[in-house]
Write an enzyme that holds these catalytic residues in place. Structure first.
Site, PDB file in Angstrom:
ATOM      1  N   GLY A   1      27.618  31.467  35.051  1.00 23.55           N
ATOM      2  CA  GLY A   1      27.824  30.238  34.288  1.00 23.55           C
ATOM      3  C   GLY A   1      28.667  29.260  35.064  1.00 23.55           C
ATOM      4  O   GLY A   1      29.036  29.513  36.203  1.00 23.55           O
TER       5      GLY A   1
ATOM      6  N   GLU B   1      22.835  26.711  36.776  1.00 24.01           N
ATOM      7  CA  GLU B   1      23.596  27.913  37.104  1.00 24.01           C
ATOM      8  C   GLU B   1      22.671  29.128  37.209  1.00 24.01           C
ATOM      9  O   GLU B   1      22.856  29.988  38.063  1.00 24.01           O
ATOM     10  CB  GLU B   1      24.670  28.167  36.042  1.00 24.01           C
ATOM     11  CG  GLU B   1      25.745  27.088  35.960  1.00 24.01           C
ATOM     12  CD  GLU B   1      26.703  27.111  37.153  1.00 24.01           C
ATOM     13  OE1 GLU B   1      26.708  28.122  37.901  1.00 24.01           O
ATOM     14  OE2 GLU B   1      27.416  26.122  37.356  1.00 24.01           O
TER      15      GLU B   1
ATOM     16  N   GLU C   1      29.702  38.166  44.382  1.00 18.85           N
ATOM     17  CA  GLU C   1      28.628  39.129  44.291  1.00 18.85           C
ATOM     18  C   GLU C   1      27.986  39.093  42.903  1.00 18.85           C
ATOM     19  O   GLU C   1      28.664  38.948  41.909  1.00 18.85           O
ATOM     20  CB  GLU C   1      29.253  40.496  44.540  1.00 18.85           C
ATOM     21  CG  GLU C   1      28.302  41.636  44.714  1.00 18.85           C
ATOM     22  CD  GLU C   1      29.099  42.935  44.815  1.00 18.85           C
ATOM     23  OE1 GLU C   1      28.464  43.986  44.891  1.00 18.85           O
ATOM     24  OE2 GLU C   1      30.345  42.878  44.801  1.00 18.85           O
TER      25      GLU C   1
ATOM     26  N   GLU D   1      22.129  31.427  40.608  1.00 11.93           N
ATOM     27  CA  GLU D   1      22.453  32.851  40.623  1.00 11.93           C
ATOM     28  C   GLU D   1      21.246  33.731  40.885  1.00 11.93           C
ATOM     29  O   GLU D   1      21.363  34.774  41.524  1.00 11.93           O
ATOM     30  CB  GLU D   1      23.062  33.221  39.261  1.00 11.93           C
ATOM     31  CG  GLU D   1      24.293  34.053  39.344  1.00 11.93           C
ATOM     32  CD  GLU D   1      25.357  33.425  40.226  1.00 11.93           C
ATOM     33  OE1 GLU D   1      25.541  33.953  41.336  1.00 11.93           O
ATOM     34  OE2 GLU D   1      25.986  32.428  39.833  1.00 11.93           O
TER      35      GLU D   1
END
Lengths: 314, 314
Positions: free
Chosen positions: A77, A93, A149, A97
């Site tokens: 987020g 976002e 990560e 990701e």
DNA sequence: TTAATAGTGTCTCTTAGACAGTATTGC
DNA sequence: GCAATACTGTCTAAGAGACACTATTAA
């Protein structure tokens, strides 16, 4: 993005607005936090050549590389920026990701308790995202930006105690949910097994025939902020969504899939076993058979199916 | 309010937070805007002593006494303050406007386009509220604070055109809704008939098996801000809620009600006529008969029913 | 009596649940 | 052949839809 469509302002409005300074007021920051779900295979070692690999429901988490909660795991987020909608924030976002924006995405809830974020007054808009293995595969988890990560966790949410109190006209009900997240080791040799755990209490208050539901964290291990309750709320909502419309299950599927795949996805989310012929009858209207066969082991191959778009877009 | 439950921060966190200044970032204001629905009787003049008064679905609106959009009608609502959640904001504003907080209240949507509010960057959290005539009656509409005049409008939302385009893998669908709000003259002699009107376009985009829905205002007469689309979205959602769980209909009912009252509420929201015996069978599990009789005119009196709480709180 | 609403009984058709049975594969 | 999954047919029970019918009231 479409314009909101407010009409042109009259002269009285223009005059007023010239003297209006919004910065006088105290304002929060808004963040989008996304519970990204998908279904993955469990890499089991006991290789019975016949048996299909076990499936798990997975949730995407990101290891925080910054303070606060540095080193703990959080939902992907980020903050809403000017000139974007919160939905666009979530998509941005999500893409950062996962590398893909081919995902189902919908608003879930809002968390705005003061004190939920140590950095200050930050309101979290939570979203539910669903994506399928295939889109994930080529997107791969690119640890973009400040994210650190990212990784998939097998998620289980179990309802524990249910405490119910009646006081005249008022009924209070506390449901405790045990949230367990176990890192899915994605083919890597790093055998470290990360386990996150939390207990989240759903507090339901019935008064004057109306209910107020709040989520409260009882315990949280390794999960940053109040994200344990956001995840629990998102999972509960995903269950309800599936209950009222089975089509959300298809968002876990790639272009082509077998009916067993689809059934397993439904079973994972609902937590209930289904009887195959009944399930097939139920989804029959939403799928079209293809000629492709899927060979999976020492047993009869399955037909591949695709979505019957007529029934989706209506 | 319950605490969010985030755990105590470690020393590394504390250090970081000391140097963290949230005010460096650009932030929006957040407002709660509430679509308050209820069912009311239409005061018809053609008094057939037998016939029951016609019912209407009503929406609460507030006449703006301030710039911008001074004199136009807006949803009740207001800005979130520090130390309250957005849900509390909504309840506070609801109570200010209606005098009661005995109402169903739930999150509906978020509107965050830049440009949706001429005063600046303001995000609207929309809520759906449902209340019943009785709670309203003693609460009366107290025009509290800066609200100005408040009043009920008969609401109708009609789906007009549906334009659908298919372009290879992408399907676009535009649904136009005509929103009409007519002031319910609540027993006052002021015979002025206020009519608000808007056309809202629901834009649905299907791409990669996923949909994106946005609402856009095509035309808006007498309705402040982009509230016409908020109302349309709230109404559509109310319909879907009723579809998946009939219990929302009970929130329109006072403590005691007749099954005809309940059925009429359902019919008003869904826009469909129902067959009485089937409806009664459907709601039977949710109600308990009382001894009270309700006399309504030159016809058989109806039994009053109450909610069967066993089935609501589960 | 009449015209309105209140309420019940029942037939049919559709759908959901359960289970038995057949088909096809790799070893 | 065996053990796994893939797939189909059918019986039954529950639910949804439609309609006919009776009951009660004020004028």
């Amino acid at each position: 993005m479409t314009m909101s469509g407010t009409k042109e302002y009259e002269s009285a409005d223009r005059e007023f607005l010239a003297g209006y300074d919004i910065s006088r007021y105290d304002r929060p920051s808004i963040a989008a936090d996304i519970a990204v779900f998908s279904v993955g295979r469990k890499l089991s070692e006991d290789a019975d050549y016949r048996r299909l690999p076990e499936k798990t429901l997975r949730l995407l988490m990101v290891r925080r590389a910054k303070q606060p909660f540095c080193g703990e795991w959080a939902l992907p987020g980020g903050f809403m920026q000017k000139n974007e909608t919160i939905q666009q924030t979530a998509r941005r976002e999500l893409k950062e990701e996962t590398g893909t924006d081919k995902a189902y995405l919908s608003l879930c809830d809002v968390f705005s308790d003061s004190g939920r974020d140590p950095r200050g007054w930050i309101v979290s808009q939570s979203f539910i995202a669903v994506l399928n293995e295939d889109d994930l595969a080529d997107g791969r988890l690119e640890a973009g930006g400040d994210a650190g990560e990212a990784g998939w966790f097998d998620i289980t949410v179990q309802k524990q105690a249910e405490h119910r109190r009646e006081q005249g006209n008022e009924i209070t009900c506390d449901n405790d949910y045990e949230l367990t997240l176990v890192r899915s080791v994605c083919g890597e040799e790093s055998e470290e097994r990360i386990t996150l755990f939390a207990v989240v209490r759903e507090h339901i208050e019935y008064r004057d025939h109306h209910e107020i539901i709040t989520y409260e964290i009882v315990r949280s291990q390794g999960i940053a902020f109040d994200h344990a309750r956001i995840v629990t709320g998102a999972f509960n909502r995903l269950q309800r969504m599936l209950d009222s419309d089975i089509r959300i299950a298809f968002d876990f599927m790639p272009e082509q899939f077998t009916l067993t795949d689809l059934q397993e996805a439904v079973e994972l989310i609902s937590g209930q076993e289904l009887i195959k012929p009944n399930f097939r009858r139920k989804v029959n209207e939403y799928v079209r058979e293809t000629d492709t066969q899927v060979l999976n082991g020492g047993h009869r191959p399955a037909k591949a199916y695709v979505r019957n778009l007529e029934r989706f877009y209506r």
